[in-house]
Scaffold this motif. Structure first.
Motif, mmCIF file in Angstrom:
data_model
loop_
_atom_site.group_PDB
_atom_site.id
_atom_site.type_symbol
_atom_site.label_atom_id
_atom_site.label_comp_id
_atom_site.label_asym_id
_atom_site.label_seq_id
_atom_site.Cartn_x
_atom_site.Cartn_y
_atom_site.Cartn_z
ATOM 1 N N ASN A 62 -19.098 -18.643 33.655
ATOM 2 C CA ASN A 62 -19.626 -19.285 32.447
ATOM 3 C C ASN A 62 -18.499 -19.850 31.581
ATOM 4 O O ASN A 62 -18.737 -20.261 30.461
ATOM 5 C CB ASN A 62 -20.428 -18.270 31.615
ATOM 6 N N ILE A 147 -35.677 -15.193 12.854
ATOM 7 C CA ILE A 147 -34.293 -14.817 13.180
ATOM 8 C C ILE A 147 -33.474 -14.653 11.898
ATOM 9 O O ILE A 147 -32.610 -13.780 11.794
ATOM 10 C CB ILE A 147 -33.643 -15.805 14.192
ATOM 11 N N LEU A 239 -23.902 -17.670 17.892
ATOM 12 C CA LEU A 239 -24.617 -17.683 19.179
ATOM 13 C C LEU A 239 -26.078 -17.269 18.997
ATOM 14 O O LEU A 239 -26.991 -17.899 19.523
ATOM 15 C CB LEU A 239 -23.921 -16.740 20.178
ATOM 16 N N PRO A 289 -38.602 -23.604 29.042
ATOM 17 C CA PRO A 289 -37.925 -24.240 27.902
ATOM 18 C C PRO A 289 -36.530 -24.737 28.281
ATOM 19 O O PRO A 289 -36.137 -25.835 27.935
ATOM 20 C CB PRO A 289 -37.845 -23.114 26.859
ATOM 21 N N ASP A 293 -29.371 -23.979 34.094
ATOM 22 C CA ASP A 293 -28.356 -23.029 33.653
ATOM 23 C C ASP A 293 -27.081 -23.405 34.419
ATOM 24 O O ASP A 293 -27.063 -23.328 35.645
ATOM 25 C CB ASP A 293 -28.837 -21.612 34.023
ATOM 26 N N SER A 345 -36.942 -17.799 33.597
ATOM 27 C CA SER A 345 -36.725 -18.635 32.408
ATOM 28 C C SER A 345 -35.744 -18.028 31.418
ATOM 29 O O SER A 345 -35.194 -18.753 30.579
ATOM 30 C CB SER A 345 -38.054 -18.890 31.699
ATOM 31 N N GLY A 355 -32.493 -11.972 23.939
ATOM 32 C CA GLY A 355 -33.601 -12.182 22.999
ATOM 33 C C GLY A 355 -34.950 -12.324 23.691
ATOM 34 O O GLY A 355 -35.935 -12.717 23.048
ATOM 35 N N LEU A 358 -37.874 -10.488 22.055
ATOM 36 C CA LEU A 358 -38.180 -11.087 20.746
ATOM 37 C C LEU A 358 -38.902 -12.423 20.934
ATOM 38 O O LEU A 358 -39.905 -12.696 20.266
ATOM 39 C CB LEU A 358 -36.878 -11.281 19.954
HETATM 40 C C1 HEM Z 1 -38.076 -18.746 24.843
HETATM 41 C C2 HEM Z 1 -36.966 -18.403 24.268
HETATM 42 C C3 HEM Z 1 -35.664 -18.209 24.998
HETATM 43 C C4 HEM Z 1 -35.266 -18.673 26.220
HETATM 44 C C5 HEM Z 1 -36.051 -19.527 27.211
HETATM 45 C C6 HEM Z 1 -33.918 -18.178 26.450
HETATM 46 C C7 HEM Z 1 -33.194 -18.404 27.600
HETATM 47 C C8 HEM Z 1 -31.957 -17.860 27.855
HETATM 48 C C9 HEM Z 1 -31.224 -18.021 29.096
HETATM 49 C C10 HEM Z 1 -31.692 -18.832 30.297
HETATM 50 C C11 HEM Z 1 -30.064 -17.334 28.976
HETATM 51 C C12 HEM Z 1 -28.990 -17.157 30.054
HETATM 52 C C13 HEM Z 1 -27.834 -18.100 29.846
HETATM 53 C C14 HEM Z 1 -26.844 -18.022 30.984
HETATM 54 O O1 HEM Z 1 -27.177 -17.537 32.061
HETATM 55 O O2 HEM Z 1 -25.721 -18.508 30.808
HETATM 56 C C15 HEM Z 1 -30.044 -16.756 27.661
HETATM 57 C C16 HEM Z 1 -29.003 -16.006 27.149
HETATM 58 C C17 HEM Z 1 -28.953 -15.578 25.853
HETATM 59 N N1 HEM Z 1 -29.968 -15.610 24.930
HETATM 60 FE FE1 HEM Z 1 -31.788 -16.440 25.164
HETATM 61 N N2 HEM Z 1 -33.526 -17.455 25.354
HETATM 62 C C18 HEM Z 1 -34.575 -17.434 24.450
HETATM 63 C C19 HEM Z 1 -34.610 -16.797 23.236
HETATM 64 C C20 HEM Z 1 -33.556 -16.104 22.696
HETATM 65 C C21 HEM Z 1 -33.576 -15.433 21.414
HETATM 66 C C22 HEM Z 1 -34.792 -15.341 20.504
HETATM 67 C C23 HEM Z 1 -32.327 -14.910 21.233
HETATM 68 C C24 HEM Z 1 -31.746 -14.104 20.095
HETATM 69 C C25 HEM Z 1 -32.263 -13.873 18.992
HETATM 70 C C26 HEM Z 1 -31.536 -15.237 22.404
HETATM 71 C C27 HEM Z 1 -30.229 -14.887 22.596
HETATM 72 C C28 HEM Z 1 -29.518 -15.059 23.767
HETATM 73 C C29 HEM Z 1 -28.130 -14.651 23.926
HETATM 74 C C30 HEM Z 1 -27.245 -14.005 22.877
HETATM 75 C C31 HEM Z 1 -27.777 -14.977 25.245
HETATM 76 C C32 HEM Z 1 -26.421 -14.756 25.916
HETATM 77 C C33 HEM Z 1 -26.438 -13.466 26.702
HETATM 78 C C34 HEM Z 1 -25.136 -13.245 27.436
HETATM 79 O O3 HEM Z 1 -24.290 -14.149 27.522
HETATM 80 O O4 HEM Z 1 -24.957 -12.119 27.945
HETATM 81 N N3 HEM Z 1 -32.315 -15.958 23.262
HETATM 82 N N4 HEM Z 1 -31.209 -17.072 26.997
#
Ligand code: HEM
Length: 406
Positions: A62, A147, A239, A289, A293, A345, A355, A358
């Motif tokens: 990444n 949030i 982030l 959404p 990736d 997803s 998240g 949430l």
């Molecule tokens: C429908 C809503 C959401 C979708 C579709 C989504 C999707 C994703 C995906 C695909 C990743 C992986 C990224 C990767 O592999 O590089 C990710 C990581 C992450 N998401 Fe979400 N997300 C959503 C909502 C949220 C919410 C509500 C939060 C926080 C309040 C959040 C916080 C994060 C964080 C901090 C990461 C990074 C995790 C890491 O690097 O270990 N996401 N999200």
């Protein structure tokens, strides 16, 4: 002669309806080499490949900087501390452990009543107006209220907060397809500075007098004897803000759009609200959404006979994996009771979305308010909906609807 595979992820026609391309990609070009872009860029379409790429974080990184060598992005200044999304291995693991200490299920659960009341007020207002843009009326303000409340942002700053998040995601992912202008790089820097300047005094204040919010939790978090540095905490807040807003706005909007496009499924949900959790997961799968990736190859890899040089970027197409008929029965059918539904997803592996629960909860609460307070919801025109500017998202930035009260 075989038809050429004209899969251009930034072409608006392709973005509007990528599914035929995904089918051909999975069948004929499981790994597709793009030749039309400045970087060495590939696409992966099959569920198994997408999952394997996201699982193998040793091979697929990444940290993208080496891929940008020789482009304007190589010289762009980096933030003082990288966010965990942009890290691999132990440094990522450490930050993830720390945020998990603060971003606990309790932090979310204690706000459920507040979330319901936000959604309820927004839907009531929309119904009173009768015809609204559902994005402005509900899907856009709701996740930012949630949030901001969870992090502990004062209510009067929420509008500003959302503006930052919009600016941060407006050109997300475009750097894989075209070199950014000096001006765009500069704007990105200014945005980070503004956000850091905003969070700095708030974080200092919570260090003095902690509250029951995520900001206080991050200030105090300790994992394996390690604490977040000040710069790491700022990057983490940025982030969380950026990762949690547009994604959830998109999920709620896409779920509403698919329910309106499939009235029989809307009726099922109205009759049986216990289907809400599976309906949300089906919306996540059917209209993912986040469509792709990205990962960087840390070494040369050959997949399906296609040689991927070291430091190439591979776009793992979540949107395609979620329609793979090797995994999902009738993948092009929108079925709100689908079970099992192993969509990806929220990603897969070490960067799996923190998240996810949430986001699911917010979508359930928003849809429940919409469905329970209305007798009927329909699109108020059949014009083409404007697409979000970032090719990462499958998202309409305006959804005009007519709402009839229950
Ligand atoms: C429908 C809503 C959401 C979708 C579709 C989504 C999707 C994703 C995906 C695909 C990743 C992986 C990224 C990767 O592999 O590089 C990710 C990581 C992450 N998401 Fe979400 N997300 C959503 C909502 C949220 C919410 C509500 C939060 C926080 C309040 C959040 C916080 C994060 C964080 C901090 C990461 C990074 C995790 C890491 O690097 O270990 N996401 N999200």
């Amino acid at each position: 002669m075989a038809r050429p595979f004209a899969f251009n992820p930034i072409d608006p026609t392709v973005r509007r309806d990528p599914f035929e391309f995904y089918v051909r990609g999975r069948r004929e070009f499981p790994i597709h080499a793009h030749e039309e872009f400045p970087l060495s860029l590939f696409s992966a379409f099959r569920y198994d490949d997408v999952q394997a790429i996201l699982r193998d974080d040793g091979t697929w990184s990444n940290q993208f900087e080496p891929a940008f060598e020789g482009t304007p992005l190589a010289d762009a200044p980096r933030p003082p501390a990288e966010s965990m999304l942009a890290l691999d291995g132990d440094p990522h693991h450490r930050l993830r452990g720390l945020v998990n200490k603060a971003f606990t299920p309790r932090v979310v659960q204690r706000r459920v009543a507040q979330m319901r009341s936000y959604a309820s007020a927004l839907v009531d207002e929309a119904i009173e107006t009768g015809e609204v843009d559902l994005v402005q009326a509900l899907t856009y303000p709701f996740p930012v209220q949630v949030i901001a409340e969870i992090i502990g942002i004062p209510r009067e700053d929420q509008e500003q907060f959302k503006t930052w998040s919009d600016r941060a995601v407006s050109n997300l992912g475009t750097g894989f397809f075209q070199n950014p202008s000096e001006e765009e790089i500069q704007q990105g820097q200014e945005l980070l500075t503004e956000m850091r300047d905003y969070f700095a005094p708030l974080a200092r204040e919570r260090a003095q007098s902690p509250r029951e919010d995520l900001l206080s939790g991050l200030v105090q978090a300790e994992h394996d004897g390690s604490k977040l540095s000040y710069e790491e905490m700022i990057s983490m807040l940025v982030l969380l803000l950026v990762a949690g807003n547009e994604t959830t706005t998109t999920l709620i909007g896409n779920a509403a759009l698919e329910l309106m496009a499939h009235p029989e499924q809307m009726e099922r949900l109205r009759k049986d609200p216990s289907l809400l959790p599976t309906a949300v997961d089906e919306a996540l799968r059917f209209a993912s959404p986040i469509q792709f990736d990205p990962r960087r190859a840390t070494r040369e890899v050959t997949l399906h006979g296609c040689k991927i040089p070291k430091n190439s970027i591979v776009l793992a197409w979540i949107g395609s994996a979620n329609r793979d008929d090797e995994i999902f029965e009738n993948p092009d059918i929108f079925d709100i009771s689908r079970k099992p539904n192993p969509h990806i997803s929220f990603g897969f592996g070490v960067h799996y979305c923190i998240g996810a629960n949430l986001a699911r909860l917010e979508a359930e609460i928003a849809l429940e308010a919409l469905v329970s307070k209305t007798k009927h919801i329909e699109r108020s025109d059949d014009a083409l909906l404007p697409l979000h500017a970032s090719p990462v998202f499958r998202s309409a930035s305006r959804i005009p609807v007519r709402l009839l009260p229950a």
